[in-house]
Design an enzyme around this catalytic site. Structure first.
Site, PDB file in Angstrom:
ATOM      1  CG  LEU A 188      -1.878  -1.189   1.337  1.00 57.53           C
ATOM      2  CD1 LEU A 188      -2.845  -0.984   2.493  1.00 57.53           C
ATOM      3  CD2 LEU A 188      -2.648  -1.423   0.041  1.00 57.53           C
ATOM      4  N   GLY A 189       2.052   1.158   0.560  1.00 57.59           N
ATOM      5  CA  GLY A 189       2.894   2.348   0.575  1.00 57.59           C
ATOM      6  C   GLY A 189       4.258   2.074   1.161  1.00 57.59           C
ATOM      7  CG  HIS A 227       1.910   3.621   8.540  1.00 57.41           C
ATOM      8  ND1 HIS A 227       1.754   2.804   9.636  1.00 57.41           N
ATOM      9  CD2 HIS A 227       3.046   3.193   7.931  1.00 57.41           C
ATOM     10  CE1 HIS A 227       2.750   1.926   9.679  1.00 57.41           C
ATOM     11  NE2 HIS A 227       3.547   2.143   8.655  1.00 57.41           N
ATOM     12  CD  GLU A 228       4.216   3.927   4.323  1.00 54.07           C
ATOM     13  OE1 GLU A 228       5.423   4.153   4.588  1.00 54.07           O
ATOM     14  OE2 GLU A 228       3.691   2.813   4.482  1.00 54.07           O
ATOM     15  CG  HIS A 231       7.560   4.821   8.285  1.00 59.56           C
ATOM     16  ND1 HIS A 231       8.018   4.222   9.435  1.00 59.56           N
ATOM     17  CD2 HIS A 231       6.638   3.970   7.763  1.00 59.56           C
ATOM     18  CE1 HIS A 231       7.390   3.063   9.607  1.00 59.56           C
ATOM     19  NE2 HIS A 231       6.536   2.888   8.602  1.00 59.56           N
ATOM     20  CG  HIS A 237       6.568  -0.359  11.545  1.00 62.63           C
ATOM     21  ND1 HIS A 237       7.311  -1.017  10.597  1.00 62.63           N
ATOM     22  CD2 HIS A 237       5.641   0.374  10.870  1.00 62.63           C
ATOM     23  CE1 HIS A 237       6.849  -0.702   9.394  1.00 62.63           C
ATOM     24  NE2 HIS A 237       5.846   0.147   9.532  1.00 62.63           N
ATOM     25  CG  ASP A 247       8.218   2.845  19.447  1.00 60.61           C
ATOM     26  OD1 ASP A 247       8.817   2.999  20.539  1.00 60.61           O
ATOM     27  OD2 ASP A 247       7.006   3.092  19.310  1.00 60.61           O
ATOM     28  CB  VAL A 249       8.194   6.444  20.901  1.00 57.87           C
ATOM     29  CG1 VAL A 249       7.070   7.250  21.542  1.00 57.87           C
ATOM     30  CG2 VAL A 249       8.630   7.085  19.587  1.00 57.87           C
ATOM     31  CD  GLN A 255       2.176  -3.176  18.933  1.00 59.93           C
ATOM     32  OE1 GLN A 255       1.457  -2.450  19.617  1.00 59.93           O
ATOM     33  NE2 GLN A 255       1.874  -3.518  17.686  1.00 59.93           N
TER      34      GLN A 255
HETATM   35 ZN   LIG Z   1       5.303   1.385   8.138  1.00 54.01          ZN
END
Ligand SMILES: [Zn+2]
Length: 418
Positions: A188-189, A227-228, A231, A237, A247, A249, A255
């Site tokens: 998707l991207g 989402h992209e 990044h 992620h 991540d 953060v 997870q």
């Molecule tokens: Zn991603």
């Protein structure tokens, strides 16, 4: 047993097909770029140190005040279309920009779906997006570029970022967020990563999920781009792309891996109780309807990229949203006269003409002619963009001409021999 084996194969193939339509290929992309150019790792490590220091510094009051500034990012959208329907409308581009602003400013109505135990972490990042009004030469622009391409389908290998490979060149990455919209194969991207080459900088979004009225219903809220762009602003992620990874953060719980679909209730992994996974975060893989938040930690990380000396800091000085110096009339792109092969005359008696002038890369490809029973009647190799085909020896009837090339483009033309 045999049926069970066939069933297993079927399920395996189905799973592979689903996996083939990946939510996001940014991590794979980064790994492959690092494989080609290992020295990028040092640059990325330096940016990570800068980011961490900058976040620490922002603890002091002065920076906190400055934090109130809204950052506006000039955007250029490169629309690459092969079929006329892929030349998506201005209004769909506006929908996408609106979706970015909605989610980055936490103006989304589905904040009510953020669980109570995560609400305290949710953030308005105070980052906004605007279509550019000045191009790199400070000429007027709509911020939308439309370009016909002979490429029917694109791999995630950056070819869409270069005119030389039938894509469109990036605008200066220090001044614009480049978004390419095209028929992306199997994903998707994907986004470039911070520290990568400037001429590859930006995000690529499949035209099926761009805007909010795309054709892929689980992904029609414009959140693939949300989402992209995350990044692009140096977010990772949630699972740090490894089992219970980091991540970078603090306020996103660890997870174990990505979340597909649209889960409900608490999903605990990596000892992350009492909250469980933050699968409604934009940096997970859930459906568009099922994600609704960035956190304050993610906001700090994104905004740190704009601090003085940071990798996105020059965007604050972009001319992209300034009044243009030169006004120009938009020149409409000029798609070739024929977007498809032309076969004529039809019906034909002795000779057919196959006009492939719209895409000369058909030269050297093999064409097969099937009769109405599906049997191969003829095969030949294309050696001219105005190919002549001798059909004098074919019996009268209906035929199908078929060919395919590496980019997925096909010829499937019926004709009648009389
Ligand atoms: Zn991603």
């Amino acid at each position: 047993m045999k049926i069970r084996f066939v069933l297993f194969l079927f399920v395996a193939i189905l799973a592979h097909t689903l996996a083939a339509q990946q939510r996001c290929a940014s991590f794979d992309y980064m790994q492959s770029q690092l494989g080609k150019n290992p020295s990028l790792q040092g640059k990325m490590d330096a940016i990570e140190r800068f980011t961490q220091n900058s976040i620490k510094k922002s603890q002091n009051i002065q920076s906190r005040l400055e934090d109130g500034l809204v950052i506006r990012i000039p955007v250029v959208v490169h629309i690459l279309y092969h079929e006329p329907g892929e030349n998506i409308s201005d209004s769909r581009v506006m929908e996408q920009i609106a979706a970015l602003n909605r989610d980055y400013r936490r103006m989304n109505t589905d904040t009510v779906n953020t669980p109570n135990y995560f609400k305290q972490f949710a953030a308005d990042s105070r980052i906004e997006f605007r279509l550019a009004i000045s191009d790199p030469q400070q000429r007027s622009t709509t911020g939308i570029i439309r370009k016909y391409t002979p490429i029917a389908q694109w791999e995630g290998n950056d070819k869409m970022k270069f005119s030389s490979s039938y894509g469109d060149d990036a605008w200066d990455a220090d001044s614009y967020l480049n978004i390419w919209v095209c028929n992306l194969k199997g994903v998707l991207g994907y986004s470039s990563f911070i520290g990568g080459p400037a001429n590859l900088d930006g995000v690529v979004i499949s035209n099926s999920v761009f805007g909010q009225t795309g054709t892929f219903s689980a992904y029609d809220k414009g959140r693939t781009a949300v989402h992209e762009v995350g990044h692009w602003l140096n977010l990772k992620h949630l699972w740090g792309d490894t089992d219970c990874g980091d991540d970078q953060v603090a306020d996103t719980p660890p997870q174990s891996t990505f979340t597909m679909g649209c889960p409900s209730g608490m999903k605990v992994s990596c000892n992350n109780s009492p909250t469980g996974n933050m699968y409604m975060n934009y940096m997970d893989f859930t459906y568009d309807d099922c994600m609704n938040m960035f956190t304050k930690g993610q906001m700090d990380r994104m905004r740190a990229q704009f601090d003085e000396g940071g990798p996105r800091s020059l965007l604050l000085f972009s001319q992209g949203l300034n009044t243009p110096l030169v006004y120009q009339t938009e020149v409409p792109d000029s798609p070739p006269k024929w977007l498809h092969p032309q076969l004529y005359p039809n019906p034909a008696t002795n000779e057919l003409n196959l006009d492939l002038v719209y895409d000369i890369r058909w030269l050297g490809k093999t064409v097969t002619i099937f009769n109405s029973a599906g049997q191969v009647e003829m095969q030949f190799v294309i050696n001219s963009k105005y190919q002549k085909i001798d059909i004098s020896r074919l019996p009268g009837g209906l035929y199908l001409m078929s060919a395919k090339k590496e980019d997925g483009a096909t010829i499937r033309e019926k004709f009648i021999k009389i």
